[in-house]
Design a protein around this motif. Structure first.
Motif, mmCIF file in Angstrom:
data_model
loop_
_atom_site.group_PDB
_atom_site.id
_atom_site.type_symbol
_atom_site.label_atom_id
_atom_site.label_comp_id
_atom_site.label_asym_id
_atom_site.label_seq_id
_atom_site.Cartn_x
_atom_site.Cartn_y
_atom_site.Cartn_z
ATOM 1 N N TYR A 69 62.975 34.992 25.628
ATOM 2 C CA TYR A 69 63.269 33.571 25.440
ATOM 3 C C TYR A 69 64.491 33.391 24.538
ATOM 4 N N SER A 72 67.567 34.050 26.537
ATOM 5 C CA SER A 72 67.891 33.033 27.543
ATOM 6 C C SER A 72 68.423 31.748 26.919
ATOM 7 N N LEU A 73 67.907 31.367 25.769
ATOM 8 C CA LEU A 73 68.259 30.071 25.178
ATOM 9 C C LEU A 73 69.755 29.931 24.879
ATOM 10 N N TYR A 76 71.695 29.174 28.102
ATOM 11 C CA TYR A 76 71.589 27.784 28.528
ATOM 12 C C TYR A 76 72.400 26.860 27.616
ATOM 13 N N HIS A 93 64.157 23.709 20.091
ATOM 14 C CA HIS A 93 63.684 24.633 21.124
ATOM 15 C C HIS A 93 63.338 25.996 20.524
ATOM 16 N N PHE A 96 59.859 25.834 19.666
ATOM 17 C CA PHE A 96 59.038 25.266 20.744
ATOM 18 C C PHE A 96 58.651 23.810 20.469
ATOM 19 N N THR A 99 59.680 19.499 23.473
ATOM 20 C CA THR A 99 59.001 18.504 24.317
ATOM 21 C C THR A 99 58.324 17.428 23.470
ATOM 22 N N ASN A 110 66.830 23.702 30.030
ATOM 23 C CA ASN A 110 66.165 24.337 31.173
ATOM 24 C C ASN A 110 64.860 23.599 31.419
ATOM 25 N N TYR A 113 61.523 25.224 30.652
ATOM 26 C CA TYR A 113 61.092 25.462 29.271
ATOM 27 C C TYR A 113 59.905 24.583 28.862
ATOM 28 N N TRP A 114 59.691 23.487 29.573
ATOM 29 C CA TRP A 114 58.706 22.504 29.101
ATOM 30 C C TRP A 114 57.310 23.099 28.958
ATOM 31 N N LEU A 116 56.458 26.172 28.028
ATOM 32 C CA LEU A 116 56.295 27.200 26.991
ATOM 33 C C LEU A 116 55.607 26.669 25.736
ATOM 34 N N LEU A 283 62.334 32.196 33.458
ATOM 35 C CA LEU A 283 63.309 31.778 32.451
ATOM 36 C C LEU A 283 64.717 31.622 33.014
#
Length: 361
Positions: A69, A72-73, A76, A93, A96, A99, A110, A113-114, A116, A283
């Protein structure tokens, strides 16, 4: 099944490459609900254990979820549009919390991601749930009933998550209070499988699997015809559409477990291959799709879909072998040094063994 869920989500997001009217293919976004059911199934032994060592459990979870993660972050972040809140979104993010304000932030980097934060919340709550259940299976249906009511109340008062200023109930709807029931479906599947796997009977698993497939197809056809407006037009459907999808997946999972038994040879290798790459596929697939959309490539629909799928596969392979697998191995090794010398409290009803707890934890 994890691999299947990941590629379902990819297909839902890439469906526009195949057809201008994806309809049923868009329904494959419910692969996320399958992920929740699988998580409930995998962690059911811990939930039913009555209590377990938290430190090694937490270490394994961190090294399972975070390393890939964190890779990947930033990727993005580089391709995300400019915004005065971009850095703030990144920081939120990282812990976490992406959201907690609405759809714009949740989907900014992304959309995948919602889910996770919900997984993380389940991991955090699991030790408390294990103490509440304390090995008593009858407590699980009670929790399920309570949170079904909670889910209905949340949806009843929630404003649209995509609105500029969603209310608190809208936020809770995409967090554990609104989604715990889907994890509990996986717990039910686990308990049912434990009781049926040594019976030698295949009729009930077959019937359950067929019923789950029929339910899933019915929901898919409804979504293909009516879409989100059709779901939103009925309060009960709006409240429990995802739960019904989870139940369909749970029944199919129970049927598959009963029919397939233990895989061996190439089938087992293929299953592990798909499962191992599922997190990377989940991801990175939006990254590939966005880069393709920004490129000058104009491939025919099916070819574009295949090309993006192959690119996702390559990224998932690299991520697994270079980051995910080494990190998980290190996390397991580190956690093994924190294991208690005394076995955890075990369920008095089912007698879950310590080895089984470790395999699933």
């Amino acid at each position: 099944m994890r691999g299947l869920a990941a590629w379902m989500v990819f297909t839902a997001h890439a469906a526009h490459l195949l057809t201008p009217d994806p309809a049923f293919l868009k329904f494959l976004w419910t692969g996320v609900d399958l992920f929740f059911v699988i998580s409930g199934f995998v962690f059911a032994p811990l939930l039913l254990s009555g209590g377990f060592a938290i430190r090694p459990y937490a270490i394994r979870r961190v090294f399972r979820l975070y390393p890939l993660y964190l890779v990947s972050l930033p990727l993005y972040y580089l391709i995300a549009p400019e915004s005065p809140d971009k850095l703030l979104y990144l920081l939120r993010h990282l812990v976490f919390l992406g959201t907690t304000s609405g759809a714009h932030e949740a989907f900014f980097f992304n959309p995948a991601y919602w889910s996770l934060p919900v997984e993380v919340e389940y991991y955090l709550l699991l030790p408390l749930l294990a103490l509440i259940v304390a090995g008593r299976l009858r407590v699980v249906p009670a929790l399920f009933g309570i949170f079904c009511v909670v889910r209905f109340g949340i949806v009843l008062g929630a404003t649209p998550f995509a609105s500029p200023d969603p209310n608190r109930l809208s936020i809770l709807r995409v967090h554990l209070p609104g989604i715990l029931i889907e994890f509990l479906v996986g717990v039910f599947v686990y308990v049912a499988h434990q009781r049926w796997r040594d019976s030698g009977q295949r009729l009930w698993p077959m019937l359950a699997g067929a019923g789950g497939l029929a339910l899933w197809l019915s929901l898919g056809l409804f979504f293909a015809r009516h879409g989100d407006p059709g779901i939103g037009a009925h309060l009960w459907l709006k409240s429990y559409f995802s739960l019904l999808c989870a139940i369909g997946y749970g029944l199919m999972l129970f049927g598959l477990l009963g029919l397939l038994g233990g895989l061996d040879g190439r089938a087992r290798q293929s299953a592990f291959f798909l499962g191992n790459l599922s997190y990377g596929v989940y991801l990175f697939h939006i990254l590939v799709l966005r880069l393709y959309e920004r490129s000058d490539l104009a491939l025919p629909g099916a070819l574009a879909f295949i090309a993006c799928g192959l690119a996702v596969l390559v990224l998932a392979l690299l991520g697994y072998h270079l980051i995910e697998h080494p990190a998980r191995t290190f996390g397991r090794r580190l956690a093994s040094h924190r294991e208690p010398t005394q076995a955890p409290i075990l369920s008095r009803e089912r007698g879950w063994g310590e080895g089984e707890l470790k395999r699933h934890g």
